[in-house]
Design a protein around this motif. Structure first.
Motif, PDB file in Angstrom:
ATOM      1  N   LEU A  86      -0.379  11.309   0.055  1.00  0.00           N
ATOM      2  CA  LEU A  86      -1.599  10.616   0.461  1.00  0.00           C
ATOM      3  C   LEU A  86      -1.311   9.173   0.851  1.00  0.00           C
ATOM      4  O   LEU A  86      -0.476   8.500   0.254  1.00  0.00           O
ATOM      5  CB  LEU A  86      -2.634  10.633  -0.663  1.00  0.00           C
ATOM      6  CG  LEU A  86      -3.219  11.994  -1.007  1.00  0.00           C
ATOM      7  CD1 LEU A  86      -4.194  11.854  -2.170  1.00  0.00           C
ATOM      8  CD2 LEU A  86      -3.901  12.625   0.184  1.00  0.00           C
ATOM      9  N   GLU A  87      -2.054   8.707   1.862  1.00  0.00           N
ATOM     10  CA  GLU A  87      -1.938   7.327   2.344  1.00  0.00           C
ATOM     11  C   GLU A  87      -3.341   6.771   2.545  1.00  0.00           C
ATOM     12  O   GLU A  87      -4.290   7.530   2.789  1.00  0.00           O
ATOM     13  CB  GLU A  87      -1.189   7.291   3.673  1.00  0.00           C
ATOM     14  CG  GLU A  87       0.244   7.749   3.589  1.00  0.00           C
ATOM     15  CD  GLU A  87       0.944   7.683   4.938  1.00  0.00           C
ATOM     16  OE1 GLU A  87       0.308   7.281   5.932  1.00  0.00           O
ATOM     17  OE2 GLU A  87       2.118   8.042   4.988  1.00  0.00           O
ATOM     18  N   PRO A  88      -3.487   5.449   2.453  1.00  0.00           N
ATOM     19  CA  PRO A  88      -4.801   4.846   2.717  1.00  0.00           C
ATOM     20  C   PRO A  88      -5.349   5.273   4.077  1.00  0.00           C
ATOM     21  O   PRO A  88      -4.616   5.372   5.052  1.00  0.00           O
ATOM     22  CB  PRO A  88      -4.503   3.335   2.685  1.00  0.00           C
ATOM     23  CG  PRO A  88      -3.333   3.227   1.759  1.00  0.00           C
ATOM     24  CD  PRO A  88      -2.496   4.454   2.053  1.00  0.00           C
ATOM     25  N   SER A 127      -6.305   3.266  -1.742  1.00  0.00           N
ATOM     26  CA  SER A 127      -4.958   2.856  -2.133  1.00  0.00           C
ATOM     27  C   SER A 127      -4.300   3.927  -2.989  1.00  0.00           C
ATOM     28  O   SER A 127      -4.977   4.740  -3.618  1.00  0.00           O
ATOM     29  CB  SER A 127      -4.990   1.524  -2.902  1.00  0.00           C
ATOM     30  OG  SER A 127      -5.639   1.692  -4.146  1.00  0.00           O
ATOM     31  N   VAL A 128      -2.977   3.916  -2.984  1.00  0.00           N
ATOM     32  CA  VAL A 128      -2.172   4.813  -3.821  1.00  0.00           C
ATOM     33  C   VAL A 128      -1.089   3.943  -4.445  1.00  0.00           C
ATOM     34  O   VAL A 128      -0.180   3.484  -3.762  1.00  0.00           O
ATOM     35  CB  VAL A 128      -1.531   5.952  -2.997  1.00  0.00           C
ATOM     36  CG1 VAL A 128      -0.742   6.879  -3.896  1.00  0.00           C
ATOM     37  CG2 VAL A 128      -2.584   6.718  -2.216  1.00  0.00           C
ATOM     38  N   ILE A 129      -1.206   3.696  -5.760  1.00  0.00           N
ATOM     39  CA  ILE A 129      -0.267   2.817  -6.451  1.00  0.00           C
ATOM     40  C   ILE A 129       0.168   3.481  -7.748  1.00  0.00           C
ATOM     41  O   ILE A 129      -0.650   3.702  -8.650  1.00  0.00           O
ATOM     42  CB  ILE A 129      -0.910   1.451  -6.746  1.00  0.00           C
ATOM     43  CG1 ILE A 129      -1.356   0.785  -5.446  1.00  0.00           C
ATOM     44  CG2 ILE A 129       0.061   0.558  -7.519  1.00  0.00           C
ATOM     45  CD1 ILE A 129      -2.187  -0.457  -5.632  1.00  0.00           C
ATOM     46  N   GLN A 130       1.451   3.814  -7.819  1.00  0.00           N
ATOM     47  CA  GLN A 130       2.047   4.409  -9.022  1.00  0.00           C
ATOM     48  C   GLN A 130       1.217   5.567  -9.574  1.00  0.00           C
ATOM     49  O   GLN A 130       0.911   5.622 -10.761  1.00  0.00           O
ATOM     50  CB  GLN A 130       2.252   3.337 -10.082  1.00  0.00           C
ATOM     51  CG  GLN A 130       3.240   2.286  -9.669  1.00  0.00           C
ATOM     52  CD  GLN A 130       3.453   1.218 -10.717  1.00  0.00           C
ATOM     53  OE1 GLN A 130       2.736   1.162 -11.712  1.00  0.00           O
ATOM     54  NE2 GLN A 130       4.434   0.372 -10.504  1.00  0.00           N
ATOM     55  N   THR A 132      -7.148   5.333  -5.511  1.00  0.00           N
ATOM     56  CA  THR A 132      -8.512   4.829  -5.415  1.00  0.00           C
ATOM     57  C   THR A 132      -9.137   5.452  -4.174  1.00  0.00           C
ATOM     58  O   THR A 132      -8.586   5.348  -3.079  1.00  0.00           O
ATOM     59  CB  THR A 132      -8.537   3.291  -5.307  1.00  0.00           C
ATOM     60  OG1 THR A 132      -7.871   2.747  -6.440  1.00  0.00           O
ATOM     61  CG2 THR A 132      -9.959   2.773  -5.254  1.00  0.00           C
ATOM     62  N   VAL A 133     -10.264   6.145  -4.397  1.00  0.00           N
ATOM     63  CA  VAL A 133     -10.942   6.854  -3.310  1.00  0.00           C
ATOM     64  C   VAL A 133     -12.398   6.401  -3.276  1.00  0.00           C
ATOM     65  O   VAL A 133     -13.050   6.301  -4.318  1.00  0.00           O
ATOM     66  CB  VAL A 133     -10.888   8.387  -3.524  1.00  0.00           C
ATOM     67  CG1 VAL A 133     -11.563   9.119  -2.379  1.00  0.00           C
ATOM     68  CG2 VAL A 133      -9.452   8.858  -3.682  1.00  0.00           C
TER      69      VAL A 133
END
Length: 61
Positions: free
Chosen positions: A8-10, A29-32, A36-37
């Motif tokens: 997944l990417e923003p 965002s995708v962090i560790q 966040t959707v």
């Protein structure tokens, strides 16, 4: 357990597999492993990507 949403990417559109009422969501965002959707019906939600495999949506119709 590995990240089930590593691809997944923003900007990508997704649906939550066990929360269809949330509607379509856009990845912010995708962090560790934390995704966040922004869902149309419930707003911004942070999802643990090691527990939930979001469903990518390639065609909105």
């Amino acid at each position: 357990m590995s990240d089930l949403n590593a691809f997944l990417e923003p900007g990508m559109l997704v649906r939550h597999p066990s929360e269809p009422d949330w509607g379509l969501g856009q990845v912010q965002s995708v962090i560790q492993g934390r995704i966040t959707v922004n869902f149309r019906e419930v707003g911004k939600v942070v999802i643990n990507g090691t527990l939930v495999a979001l469903l990518p949506v390639f065609d909105e119709s």
